[in-house]
Design a protein around this motif. Structure first.
Motif, PDB file in Angstrom:
ATOM      1  N   LEU A 190       0.827  -1.209   0.000  1.00 25.77           N
ATOM      2  CA  LEU A 190       0.000   0.000   0.000  1.00 25.77           C
ATOM      3  C   LEU A 190       0.863   1.261   0.000  1.00 25.77           C
ATOM      4  O   LEU A 190       0.527   2.256  -0.659  1.00 25.77           O
ATOM      5  N   ALA A 191       1.973   1.228   0.716  1.00 28.73           N
ATOM      6  CA  ALA A 191       2.892   2.373   0.707  1.00 28.73           C
ATOM      7  C   ALA A 191       3.466   2.595  -0.687  1.00 28.73           C
ATOM      8  O   ALA A 191       3.563   3.747  -1.152  1.00 28.73           O
ATOM      9  N   MET A 192       3.833   1.531  -1.375  1.00 33.59           N
ATOM     10  CA  MET A 192       4.338   1.668  -2.747  1.00 33.59           C
ATOM     11  C   MET A 192       3.239   2.140  -3.689  1.00 33.59           C
ATOM     12  O   MET A 192       3.503   2.897  -4.638  1.00 33.59           O
ATOM     13  N   TYR A 193       2.006   1.720  -3.432  1.00 31.65           N
ATOM     14  CA  TYR A 193       0.887   2.169  -4.261  1.00 31.65           C
ATOM     15  C   TYR A 193       0.714   3.683  -4.164  1.00 31.65           C
ATOM     16  O   TYR A 193       0.506   4.364  -5.183  1.00 31.65           O
ATOM     17  N   TYR A 194       0.800   4.231  -2.960  1.00 31.00           N
ATOM     18  CA  TYR A 194       0.685   5.678  -2.794  1.00 31.00           C
ATOM     19  C   TYR A 194       1.890   6.404  -3.387  1.00 31.00           C
ATOM     20  O   TYR A 194       1.754   7.542  -3.867  1.00 31.00           O
ATOM     21  N   HIS A 195       3.051   5.777  -3.344  1.00 28.83           N
ATOM     22  CA  HIS A 195       4.220   6.365  -3.988  1.00 28.83           C
ATOM     23  C   HIS A 195       3.982   6.542  -5.485  1.00 28.83           C
ATOM     24  O   HIS A 195       4.323   7.583  -6.067  1.00 28.83           O
ATOM     25  N   ILE A 196       3.417   5.522  -6.106  1.00 27.60           N
ATOM     26  CA  ILE A 196       3.192   5.575  -7.551  1.00 27.60           C
ATOM     27  C   ILE A 196       2.039   6.516  -7.885  1.00 27.60           C
ATOM     28  O   ILE A 196       2.115   7.316  -8.828  1.00 27.60           O
ATOM     29  N   LYS A 197       0.973   6.442  -7.124  1.00 28.50           N
ATOM     30  CA  LYS A 197      -0.220   7.239  -7.434  1.00 28.50           C
ATOM     31  C   LYS A 197       0.027   8.730  -7.258  1.00 28.50           C
ATOM     32  O   LYS A 197      -0.402   9.534  -8.089  1.00 28.50           O
ATOM     33  N   ASN A 198       0.704   9.110  -6.197  1.00 29.44           N
ATOM     34  CA  ASN A 198       0.917  10.521  -5.876  1.00 29.44           C
ATOM     35  C   ASN A 198       2.354  10.957  -6.161  1.00 29.44           C
ATOM     36  O   ASN A 198       2.917  11.773  -5.427  1.00 29.44           O
ATOM     37  N   ARG A 199       2.939  10.427  -7.202  1.00 27.12           N
ATOM     38  CA  ARG A 199       4.311  10.798  -7.562  1.00 27.12           C
ATOM     39  C   ARG A 199       4.338  12.220  -8.119  1.00 27.12           C
ATOM     40  O   ARG A 199       3.345  12.718  -8.666  1.00 27.12           O
ATOM     41  N   ASP A 200       5.488  12.843  -7.989  1.00 25.67           N
ATOM     42  CA  ASP A 200       5.639  14.221  -8.468  1.00 25.67           C
ATOM     43  C   ASP A 200       5.853  14.284  -9.974  1.00 25.67           C
ATOM     44  O   ASP A 200       5.366  15.185 -10.644  1.00 25.67           O
ATOM     45  N   SER A 201       6.617  13.338 -10.508  1.00 28.48           N
ATOM     46  CA  SER A 201       6.890  13.320 -11.950  1.00 28.48           C
ATOM     47  C   SER A 201       7.179  11.885 -12.358  1.00 28.48           C
ATOM     48  O   SER A 201       6.837  10.946 -11.616  1.00 28.48           O
ATOM     49  N   ASN A 202       7.793  11.698 -13.517  1.00 28.77           N
ATOM     50  CA  ASN A 202       8.117  10.362 -14.030  1.00 28.77           C
ATOM     51  C   ASN A 202       9.620  10.223 -14.279  1.00 28.77           C
ATOM     52  O   ASN A 202      10.041   9.649 -15.277  1.00 28.77           O
ATOM     53  N   ARG A 203      10.406  10.725 -13.356  1.00 25.73           N
ATOM     54  CA  ARG A 203      11.856  10.601 -13.487  1.00 25.73           C
ATOM     55  C   ARG A 203      12.273   9.157 -13.245  1.00 25.73           C
ATOM     56  O   ARG A 203      11.910   8.563 -12.231  1.00 25.73           O
ATOM     57  N   THR A 204      13.037   8.602 -14.159  1.00 23.39           N
ATOM     58  CA  THR A 204      13.443   7.210 -14.044  1.00 23.39           C
ATOM     59  C   THR A 204      14.806   7.007 -14.684  1.00 23.39           C
ATOM     60  O   THR A 204      15.378   7.942 -15.271  1.00 23.39           O
ATOM     61  N   LEU A 205      15.329   5.804 -14.571  1.00 21.01           N
ATOM     62  CA  LEU A 205      16.604   5.413 -15.171  1.00 21.01           C
ATOM     63  C   LEU A 205      16.376   4.202 -16.056  1.00 21.01           C
ATOM     64  O   LEU A 205      15.480   3.387 -15.816  1.00 21.01           O
TER      65      LEU A 205
END
Length: 341
Positions: free
Chosen positions: A127-142
């Motif tokens: 659930l914590a990871m779900y909120y991380h993905i849902k309420n992310r600030d942007s789509n910065r990735t590697l």
């Protein structure tokens, strides 16, 4: 004595006569702009070097126990909206499903900070990871975490893989499969979340639909090796995820460590903070830990544990009192009587 200009003039002259000339000519103020990096004459004070690091550490929840966890902050948005919606629509919370203790019955759960409940902990971490993905600030990735460039299965990656957010159940099933197959503990799940938030903070990236599986896999891989005595090898994960190669696992693990700056230490205070924040997250989302009535057998067990801890504290207090007596050369300890007014 101790004057800053006394060492810059000749002994025959008074320091007050040419004080202005000494300050301007013989003792010029050196700045960082005037000194080149090659000369090496300018040395930064140690306090100037450590202060920004300390401030950055205090703002990082995975390193400092006083900093608020990222997942709990991101979940507050949905919690406030849910409460506001219930208030505007005059919706009642419904039938109470949570059990409460009474004089005759005491309900407790089997989850503690030292031995968390595995199933409930994995649900809270997912659930914590779900909120991380849902309420992310942007789509910065590697690229190393991009699932399309480094797929975990041979199945074709959907075209909207980077747009559609995964549901909580999907994240939970992915983590549960890895934990059940590798026989990992609940403590490892909490350390996994610590490493995940440390990665997002250190690397300044976001966990999003295109990289969440590989980030979670890398965090679990690292947490299992650090926490468990008998760690699961990378080749074992290749047997769980049939289509991934050992070389890909090794490369992802190496990049993960480099992004963490090889900081894999998890203090006990940080671990405890994440555990209790996960419990708070569960309460706010009606994901309570299972409660059971306190039986006579378990009550006797808890009583025996409390007596054992109490005896240990008594022994520690006695030993500390002996040390203080020997230092002060005291014959005995006299306890003063309390005066009640």
């Amino acid at each position: 004595m101790g004057g800053s200009v006394s060492c810059c003039i000749s002994p025959g002259e008074s320091p007050k006569i040419h004080r202005r000339e000494v300050e301007l000519e013989e003792c010029p103020i050196t700045t960082t702009e005037d000194v080149s990096e090659d000369t090496g004459t300018y040395l930064q004070h140690i306090s100037d070097r450590e202060l920004p690091d300390e401030l950055a550490q205090e703002s990082n929840p995975s390193d400092h126990p006083r900093a608020s966890t990222l997942f709990l902050n991101k979940s507050q948005t949905d919690v406030r909206e849910k409460r506001k919606s219930n208030y505007l629509n005059h919706m009642s919370p419904g039938q109470l499903t949570k059990k409460y203790s009474s004089c005759s019955t005491i309900f407790i759960d089997d989850s503690t900070v030292s031995q968390p409940n595995l199933k409930s902990t994995i649900k809270c971490v997912a659930l914590a990871m779900y909120y991380h993905i849902k309420n992310r600030d942007s789509n910065r990735t590697l690229d190393i975490f991009d699932e399309k460039k480094h797929p975990l299965t041979r199945d074709k990656v959907p075209d909207d893989y980077s747009v559609v957010d995964p549901e909580h159940k999907l994240i939970y099933r992915f983590i549960r499969t890895l934990f059940s197959s590798a026989q990992l503990t609940a403590e490892c799940a909490i350390v996994t979340l610590v490493y995940l938030e440390r990665l997002l903070t250190y690397a300044e990236m976001d966990i999003c639909p295109c990289n969440w599986k590989r980030i979670v896999l890398g965090a679990i891989l690292l947490a299992s090796k650090v926490w468990d005595d008998q760690a699961v090898w990378n080749v074992d994960y290749c047997q769980i995820l049939k289509d991934i190669t050992v070389e890909d696992m090794n490369e992802m693990e190496r990049h993960f460590l480099e992004l963490l700056q090889f900081n894999i230490n998890v203090p006990a205070s940080v671990y405890a903070k994440y555990y209790f924040d996960l419990r708070s997250l569960a309460d706010e989302n009606n994901l309570s830990f299972p409660l059971e009535a306190l039986s006579n057998q378990r009550a006797q067990k808890l009583e025996a544990i409390s007596r054992l801890c109490e005896d240990r504290y008594k022994d520690l207090s006695k030993s500390s009192m002996r040390r203080s007596v020997s230092v002060d050369n005291m014959v005995g300890i006299k306890s003063s009587h309390a005066v009640l007014s």
